[in-house]
Design an enzyme around this catalytic site. Structure first.
Site, PDB file in Angstrom:
ATOM      1  N   CYS A  77      56.361 -66.127   2.047  1.00  0.00           N
ATOM      2  CA  CYS A  77      55.920 -64.839   1.193  1.00  0.00           C
ATOM      3  C   CYS A  77      57.134 -64.176   0.866  1.00  0.00           C
ATOM      4  CB  CYS A  77      54.820 -64.082   1.965  1.00  0.00           C
ATOM      5  SG  CYS A  77      53.848 -63.147   1.109  1.00  0.00           S
ATOM      6  N   HIS A 122      51.262 -68.379   4.284  1.00  0.00           N
ATOM      7  CA  HIS A 122      51.026 -68.115   5.556  1.00  0.00           C
ATOM      8  C   HIS A 122      50.372 -68.998   6.324  1.00  0.00           C
ATOM      9  CE1 HIS A 122      53.120 -64.056   5.270  1.00  0.00           C
ATOM     10  NE2 HIS A 122      52.189 -63.914   4.227  1.00  0.00           N
TER      11      HIS A 122
END
Length: 486
Positions: free
Chosen positions: A330, A436
């Site tokens: 991310c 994630h």
């Protein structure tokens, strides 16, 4: 309800343990925390079919309760972006209005939705286990409280007050907290809990009896120090930075920048045999590591500037040049690219580390969703084992990342191993992805590490059961039932 004398006293793990304890009695259980301040968030079921965000602690508490995580369990989430500023997430969605509003004016605005969420959970469940925040005796905050005693009064909750005895001053903390509460709120405290005790509990006498004489509240449990309890950390990073179980075969350095987010997704690595997880704040901390991981960040540009100020940019580049494995997740993916572009003032502009020929554009709309994907063909290197592996996880990001157009025109192109989600450099040792939860996916762990060494990896379900077992062993008989059947 679980209250604490301080932050870090043990509220989150005790709430989690209670959720599993009551669920094992065949009851329908839900966790609740009115307001959480954390950059560790999970994507859960929201309102009207939309995905939403809640604090990771409530997500894991829901799993412990064998309940489906949802936004009512944490109606207000504050995600710090600077020391004096947080992004406000109400009922799972970012609220620009509340983010811009002064803190003290915000509480009355959000209380009706907090109360409605709690009431709805109470109507739908046999037991709701509520977690407080910080201390309920912060008298400067009492008038605008929406997370501690206002919640307790609203629900007429039977409260436990937990303290960290390992830090010292536990009896003073318990007495002082109780003494600063108004009389009607003191009446809601049904028991004191001493957490993180080391030694012979009989040596505590006569302090618990003296405290009961002063307050009328019994000490109902003395919980021993829970080393490596297996729960993900809610705030900060792990204390045991270089411990590992079994013979070490892989050392993983995770860059611990100031606004690190979603660090709880690394807990499976901490639980894994033969893996040493090291939190890195300096070039010395990444020396000798097999992998360097750039995790998520709530302030990507600021954390990237911090990383450079520590000299970690050069250390990461040298590691990559030697063929060492680098993973960006991310915000970490965004840092690995060539540039961060922020025309709306959402995060910040700046040059990237240049390890992937990508550019990230920050947009006002926030991507929040569960995602299932499959890795395509990967180049030979440390990540090659992920080729063809299906993975499931979640996305939380403002940035949108794509190939750098000028570099692509010159033939410098990153391999999109999952279109729009994951890219790899030509050499194959640098991988960036928006997803994630990679290390929480059993298929990904199996691909990367094979069969664990001389002991199995502890599952979260086993962790939850272990916490519930600890309650049964250390709470006074009948107390846990009296909290729900007075």
């Amino acid at each position: 309800m679980v209250l604490g004398t301080t932050s870090g006293a043990g509220k989150s793990w005790l709430t989690t343990a209670l959720c599993r304890y009551y669920a094992r009695q065949g009851l329908q259980v839900a966790p609740f925390k009115a307001q959480n301040m954390s950059n560790n968030a999970r994507v859960v079921e929201g309102i009207d079919g939309a995905w939403g965000e809640i604090g990771s602690a409530q997500y894991f508490q829901a799993l412990a309760a064998r309940a489906r995580p949802e936004v009512r369990m944490n109606p207000l989430l504050l995600k710090p972006e600077a020391d004096t500023h947080s992004q406000v997430v109400l009922m799972g969605q970012v609220s620009a209005e509340l983010t811009a509003m002064p803190w003290r004016g915000r509480s009355e605005k959000v209380w009706p939705q907090i109360a409605a969420a709690l009431d709805a959970l109470r109507a739908d469940n046999d037991v709701v286990v509520i977690e407080g925040a910080g201390s309920p005796a912060e008298i400067n905050l009492h008038a605008s409280d929406i997370v501690n005693m206002r919640v307790a009064r609203h629900a007429q909750a039977r409260c436990l007050l937990v303290t960290d005895i390992d830090r010292g001053g536990a009896f003073a903390h318990l007495y002082g907290t109780w003494a600063l509460l108004p009389e009607d709120e003191r009446a809601l405290i049904h028991g004191f809990v001493l957490n993180k005790f080391r030694g012979d509990a009989s040596l505590l006498a006569p302090a618990p009896q003296m405290l009961q004489q002063l307050t009328g509240v019994p000490t109902v449990a003395t919980i021993p120090m829970q080393w490596r309890h297996g729960l993900p950390e809610e705030d900060g990073v792990f204390d045991d930075r270089t411990q590992a179980a079994g013979a070490v075969h892989t050392t993983i350095a995770v860059i611990a920048y100031p606004r690190i987010s979603n660090l709880d997704e690394f807990q499976p690595l901490k639980n894994m045999q033969g893996v040493r997880l090291r939190w890195a704040r300096s070039p010395a901390d990444v020396a000798g590591a097999d992998w360097i991981v750039l995790p998520g960040s709530k302030a990507t540009a600021a954390d990237l500037a911090w990383l450079r100020a520590q000299g970690l940019d050069s250390a990461i580049a040298a590691h990559a040049a030697r063929g060492g494995a680098v993973l960006g997740i991310c915000g970490g993916l965004q840092m690995l690219g060539e540039a961060l572009i922020d025309p709306e003032g959402i995060d910040g502009n700046g040059p990237g580390l240049g390890l992937l020929p990508l550019v990230t554009l920050f947009e006002p709309a926030k991507t929040v969703r569960h995602t299932e994907a499959r890795f395509g063909q990967l180049s030979a290197g440390p990540w090659a084992q992920l080729a063809g592996v299906p993975v499931a996880g979640y996305e939380i990001h403002h940035g949108q990342t794509a190939q750098h157009p000028a570099m692509a025109a010159q033939g410098d192109v990153a391999r999109a191993v999952i279109p729009g989600l994951a890219w790899q450099n030509r050499a194959g040792n640098v991988l960036g992805l928006y997803l994630h939860g990679l290390f929480e996916d059993a298929a990904a762990l199996q691909a990367l590490f094979g069969t664990p060494g001389d002991a199995p990896v502890r599952t979260l379900d086993a962790v939850f059961d272990g916490l519930a077992d600890a309650l049964q062993a250390h709470f006074a008989p009948g107390v846990l039932q009296s909290l729900i059947h007075p």
